[in-house]
Write a protein that holds these residues in place. Structure first.
Motif, PDB file in Angstrom:
ATOM      1  N   VAL A   1       0.840  -1.195   0.000  1.00  0.00           N
ATOM      2  CA  VAL A   1       0.000   0.000   0.000  1.00  0.00           C
ATOM      3  C   VAL A   1       0.877   1.247   0.000  1.00  0.00           C
ATOM      4  CG1 VAL A   1      -1.717   1.319   1.326  1.00  0.00           C
ATOM      5  CG2 VAL A   1      -1.994  -1.149   1.053  1.00  0.00           C
ATOM      6  N   ALA A   2       1.958   1.245   0.762  1.00  0.00           N
ATOM      7  CA  ALA A   2       2.872   2.392   0.791  1.00  0.00           C
ATOM      8  C   ALA A   2       3.485   2.633  -0.584  1.00  0.00           C
ATOM      9  CB  ALA A   2       3.961   2.177   1.838  1.00  0.00           C
ATOM     10  N   ALA A   3       3.861   1.564  -1.262  1.00  0.00           N
ATOM     11  CA  ALA A   3       4.431   1.711  -2.608  1.00  0.00           C
ATOM     12  C   ALA A   3       3.405   2.283  -3.573  1.00  0.00           C
ATOM     13  CB  ALA A   3       4.949   0.362  -3.107  1.00  0.00           C
ATOM     14  N   LEU A   4       2.161   1.840  -3.467  1.00  0.00           N
ATOM     15  CA  LEU A   4       1.113   2.383  -4.332  1.00  0.00           C
ATOM     16  C   LEU A   4       0.848   3.853  -4.017  1.00  0.00           C
ATOM     17  CD1 LEU A   4      -1.513  -0.503  -4.569  1.00  0.00           C
ATOM     18  CD2 LEU A   4       0.065   0.293  -6.345  1.00  0.00           C
ATOM     19  N   CYS A   5       0.806   4.190  -2.732  1.00  0.00           N
ATOM     20  CA  CYS A   5       0.602   5.594  -2.342  1.00  0.00           C
ATOM     21  C   CYS A   5       1.728   6.464  -2.899  1.00  0.00           C
ATOM     22  CB  CYS A   5       0.516   5.726  -0.828  1.00  0.00           C
ATOM     23  SG  CYS A   5      -1.025   5.093  -0.124  1.00  0.00           S
ATOM     24  N   ALA A   6       2.956   6.011  -2.742  1.00  0.00           N
ATOM     25  CA  ALA A   6       4.103   6.773  -3.253  1.00  0.00           C
ATOM     26  C   ALA A   6       4.017   6.919  -4.771  1.00  0.00           C
ATOM     27  CB  ALA A   6       5.410   6.093  -2.857  1.00  0.00           C
ATOM     28  N   ALA A   7       3.629   5.861  -5.453  1.00  0.00           N
ATOM     29  CA  ALA A   7       3.507   5.921  -6.914  1.00  0.00           C
ATOM     30  C   ALA A   7       2.388   6.860  -7.347  1.00  0.00           C
ATOM     31  CB  ALA A   7       3.269   4.513  -7.479  1.00  0.00           C
ATOM     32  N   CYS A   8       1.416   7.090  -6.461  1.00  0.00           N
ATOM     33  CA  CYS A   8       0.322   8.037  -6.733  1.00  0.00           C
ATOM     34  C   CYS A   8       0.693   9.458  -6.340  1.00  0.00           C
ATOM     35  CB  CYS A   8      -0.936   7.629  -5.960  1.00  0.00           C
ATOM     36  SG  CYS A   8      -1.710   6.117  -6.522  1.00  0.00           S
TER      37      CYS A   8
ATOM     38  N   ARG B   1       1.448  10.375  -3.250  1.00  0.00           N
ATOM     39  CA  ARG B   1       0.951  10.602  -1.892  1.00  0.00           C
ATOM     40  C   ARG B   1       2.001  10.084  -0.928  1.00  0.00           C
ATOM     41  NH1 ARG B   1      -0.870  14.064  -3.296  1.00  0.00           N
ATOM     42  NH2 ARG B   1      -2.702  14.335  -4.522  1.00  0.00           N
ATOM     43  N   ALA B   2       2.875  10.971  -0.462  1.00  0.00           N
ATOM     44  CA  ALA B   2       4.028  10.556   0.341  1.00  0.00           C
ATOM     45  C   ALA B   2       3.794  10.635   1.844  1.00  0.00           C
ATOM     46  CB  ALA B   2       5.238  11.415  -0.034  1.00  0.00           C
ATOM     47  N   ASP B   3       2.619  11.046   2.286  1.00  0.00           N
ATOM     48  CA  ASP B   3       2.358  11.132   3.725  1.00  0.00           C
ATOM     49  C   ASP B   3       2.571   9.746   4.337  1.00  0.00           C
ATOM     50  OD1 ASP B   3       1.282  11.199   6.307  1.00  0.00           O
ATOM     51  OD2 ASP B   3      -0.337  12.548   5.728  1.00  0.00           O
ATOM     52  N   PRO B   4       3.515   9.608   5.256  1.00  0.00           N
ATOM     53  CA  PRO B   4       3.825   8.282   5.807  1.00  0.00           C
ATOM     54  C   PRO B   4       2.674   7.661   6.606  1.00  0.00           C
ATOM     55  CG  PRO B   4       5.052   9.990   6.970  1.00  0.00           C
ATOM     56  CD  PRO B   4       4.362  10.653   5.822  1.00  0.00           C
ATOM     57  N   ALA B   5       1.713   8.474   7.035  1.00  0.00           N
ATOM     58  CA  ALA B   5       0.581   7.938   7.791  1.00  0.00           C
ATOM     59  C   ALA B   5      -0.497   7.349   6.886  1.00  0.00           C
ATOM     60  CB  ALA B   5      -0.031   9.024   8.663  1.00  0.00           C
ATOM     61  N   LEU B   6      -0.521   7.730   5.621  1.00  0.00           N
ATOM     62  CA  LEU B   6      -1.605   7.317   4.724  1.00  0.00           C
ATOM     63  C   LEU B   6      -1.708   5.808   4.529  1.00  0.00           C
ATOM     64  CD1 LEU B   6      -3.978   8.134   2.986  1.00  0.00           C
ATOM     65  CD2 LEU B   6      -2.372   8.510   1.091  1.00  0.00           C
TER      66      LEU B   6
END
Length: 191
Positions: free
Chosen positions: A138-145, A147-152
């Motif tokens: 999920v973190a990798a997908l968020c970063a690829a989108c 969205r770098a907020d570490p809490a997301l």
């Protein structure tokens, strides 16, 4: 006079036992993971169980391995058909909160596994490993989108996990999926 043929019973595969194990875990907790009880539920003998598994410990280990395959590897394969990271994230959460296959224990399987983990160190380790793998994805997908907020990633994963404690009668699948779309929208993930 012709003699009627006796219908043959289908030979059970290891997967049949595993699915029965998930259903038993949901209904009865870890106490339901006994060869005799599972055989009774499947309408067969314990011999069939021991044909596939050396003992109940091996069966329990196989339950965890198959769970990882179904709940991580197969889900990722279904998600990876999407090319855009945002589409992958939307598909992932829709699949995660929409899963209700009763043969596999339904939506109650994940909470049952988490309850079992409180009693068994091997299960706790498997659940912790699964949580870490899922969070990394999920973190990798968020970063690829973007969205770098570490809490997301944790927030998304917590929301998905939270939906698993409700059955479809409490929160219908469509409502859970709409809730996850709203969360992703609020987080700025296009979709």
């Amino acid at each position: 006079m012709e003699q009627a043929e006796t219908p043959r019973r289908r030979r059970l595969a290891a997967q049949d036992w595993l699915l029965a194990g998930y259903r038993a875990l949901v209904r009865q907790g870890p106490a339901g993971l006994r060869a005799e009880a599972l055989a009774r539920d499947l309408g067969t003998t314990k011999g069939s169980f021991y044909w596939h598994f050396a003992d109940v410990g091996a069966f329990r280990a196989a339950l965890l391995t198959y769970w990882v395959t179904r709940a991580f590897n197969e889900v990722l394969a279904a998600v990876e058909v999407e090319t855009a990271p945002a589409a992958r994230l939307h598909r992932l959460v829709a699949l995660a909160v929409g899963y209700r296959d009763p043969d596999y224990g339904g939506a109650a399987l994940e909470p049952a596994l988490r309850a079992w983990a409180r009693e068994d160190a091997a299960v706790a380790a498997a659940v912790a490993d699964m949580d870490a793998r899922r969070l990394r994805y999920v973190a990798a997908l968020c970063a690829a989108c973007g969205r770098a907020d570490p809490a997301l990633p944790g927030l998304i994963y917590a929301a998905v996990t939270g939906y698993t404690v409700f059955d479809a009668a409490t929160i219908p699948v469509a409502d859970a999926q709409a809730g996850m779309r709203a969360l992703l929208h609020l987080a700025g993930v296009p979709g």
